[in-house]
Design an enzyme around this catalytic site. Structure first.
Site, short mmCIF file in Angstrom:
data_model
loop_
_atom_site.label_atom_id
_atom_site.label_comp_id
_atom_site.label_asym_id
_atom_site.label_seq_id
_atom_site.Cartn_x
_atom_site.Cartn_y
_atom_site.Cartn_z
N HIS A 1 33.20 67.56 -26.08
CA HIS A 1 33.16 66.57 -27.17
C HIS A 1 32.62 67.24 -28.42
O HIS A 1 31.77 68.14 -28.34
CB HIS A 1 32.25 65.40 -26.79
CG HIS A 1 32.50 64.19 -27.61
ND1 HIS A 1 31.92 63.98 -28.83
CD2 HIS A 1 33.32 63.13 -27.40
CE1 HIS A 1 32.34 62.82 -29.33
NE2 HIS A 1 33.20 62.29 -28.49
N ASP B 1 37.28 59.93 -21.61
CA ASP B 1 38.67 60.01 -21.14
C ASP B 1 38.80 60.53 -19.72
O ASP B 1 39.91 60.51 -19.16
CB ASP B 1 39.47 60.92 -22.08
CG ASP B 1 39.60 60.29 -23.45
OD1 ASP B 1 39.27 60.97 -24.45
OD2 ASP B 1 39.98 59.12 -23.52
#
Ligand code: SDX
Length: 392
Positions: A268, A326
């Protein structure tokens, strides 16, 4: 009333804006919406209540919520002419292509929304988008599978209305497990907003020029589609299918280390710790798999083993790569009956409230100016033009 505080993450020089909506501490894995932790909202709130919070800054009273829910419910229908837009797409069009076109086309139906200086119109546009996104998303799905569109019903909750518009067929009554409705609502909460991510920054930049909210949200949808952003949930499930069994994980990990591909659903730009949404998403995955009789779903077993191996592997830990929102969402959505091409559509449906809340916050900032990022120029120094006859 929370004490307002200014958190300087140490890079205020590159901060693109000020905002009161969402706070992320990437090192600690903290995500707050108007001060409320994401895990508390996911377990105690509803998506529509979270929408109210994001838009207005405070949790609603019972009567405020009832008014808000009624307003949203009564805006879920689409103009009858609007359905013709879908007929213009090829049958095999990716639903995200349909979403990008259809949401932008709302500008052609609601001319009053073009006046963004009118506060009432801004509120109406926000309600229209939150209300109509499920109907548009469900139509994009139905069109792709060649089934008739299903109209919204005002006596259903937001999540159940959406699931029914996606999965009901005229030939039989639609019955849905309340566990799936709860999971859908929770997944919407987890994806509602996330500070200045790429698609939200796209919406803010587009909106800073005075473009209408529907066009700005369409720009956000286009950006979200990318595999490094919202498209990662689709790629993560395709990755798990490609791995297939726990025995093939070592070979896959070796390929990641050789830079052949990335571990989708990991890493991320901000979180250098576990994405707090991923923990809630994993719980949702358990619940949905149990509710759909897939407790031993082989892909879930691969995902859990892959996560366990990666979290013990120096390559990932030294780069601070942890599961993000996700990683488990694809397994959950697949178990609910959605094809991979719909995963990012669901992300866009949920993120619409974050996009429009951030758009409103920007438009309502009296100091707001058109965005104009600068660059570090690394091209040629000034030079004189050379006619083609002298170019060798
Ligand atoms: C979302 O911004 C947001 O808030 C987004 C989002 C939201 O809610 O809006 O949270 C939603 O987009 C989540 C992210 C979904 N994307 C993916 O899961 C795709 C896989 N992840 C990677 O593409 C990547 O992690 C990014 C794009 C998310 C971040 O990439 P960065 O900024 O390059 O990550 P980094 O700087 O921390 O990378 C450090 C190193 C690099 O290697 P080196 O060159 O230093 O050797 O880690 C590597 C990267 O190549 N790396 C990965 C990796 N992610 C980063 N290696 C393998 N697998 C990965 N997933």
């Amino acid at each position: 009333q929370s004490d307002a505080f200014t958190y300087d993450p140490g890079f205020t020089s590159t901060a693109s804006c000020e905002s009161k909506i969402t706070f992320i501490d990437g090192d600690q894995g903290v995500l707050l919406h108007r001060g409320y932790p994401i895990d508390q909202l996911a377990s105690q709130s509803s998506f529509l209540e979270t929408c109210y919070l994001l838009l207005h800054g405070e949790l609603p009273t019972a009567s405020e919520y009832e008014t808000f829910e009624t307003t949203i419910t009564r805006h879920t229908m689409l103009h009858a002419q609007f359905d013709r837009f879908f007929e213009g797409f090829r049958r095999d069009a990716h639903p995200m292509a349909i979403m990008t076109g259809a949401v932008g086309a709302l500008s052609a139906f609601y001319h009053d929304s073009l006046d963004i200086q009118d506060a009432t119109q801004r509120e109406i546009s926000a309600h229209r988008l939150i209300a109509k996104m499920p109907t548009i998303a469900a139509r994009a799905f139905k069109y792709s599978v060649g089934q008739p569109f299903v109209h919204p019903k005002n006596n259903l909750s937001y999540a159940e209305n959406f699931l029914r518009m996606c999965f009901a067929v005229p030939a039989e009554d639609y019955v849905v497990d309340p566990a799936l409705v709860r999971a859908m609502d929770r997944i919407f909460i987890l994806h509602a907003d996330h500070e200045q991510n790429a698609s939200t920054s796209t919406v803010r930049l587009a909106g800073s020029s005075g473009a209408n909210p529907f066009a700005c949200i369409a720009a956000g949808i286009a950006c979200l589609w990318g595999p490094s952003h919202g498209g990662a949930n689709e790629e993560a499930l395709n990755m798990l299918k490609e791995i297939g069994t726990p025995e093939r994980i070592p070979e896959f990990i070796a390929g990641v280390k050789d830079r052949k591909y990335k571990l989708m659903g990991f890493g991320h730009r901000v979180y250098k710790n576990y994405d707090p949404r991923a923990k809630v998403m994993q719980t949702s995955a358990y619940e949905v798999l149990a509710a759909t009789g897939r407790e031993n779903d082989p892909l879930f077993l691969v995902a859990k083993e892959l996560e366990a191996v990666a979290l013990k592997d120096e390559f990932f830990m030294e780069r601070k790569l942890f599961p993000n929102v996700d990683f488990y969402s694809g397994i959950t959505l697949s178990a609910m009956g959605f094809p991979t091409t719909m995963f990012t559509v669901l992300f866009a449906l949920a993120r619409t409230v974050g996009w429009i809340a951030q758009w409103k916050e920007m438009i309502e900032d009296p100091g707001q100016k058109i965005g104009r990022p600068r660059q570090l120029y690394t091209g040629s120094a000034a030079r004189d033009f050379v006619p083609v006859s002298q170019r060798g």
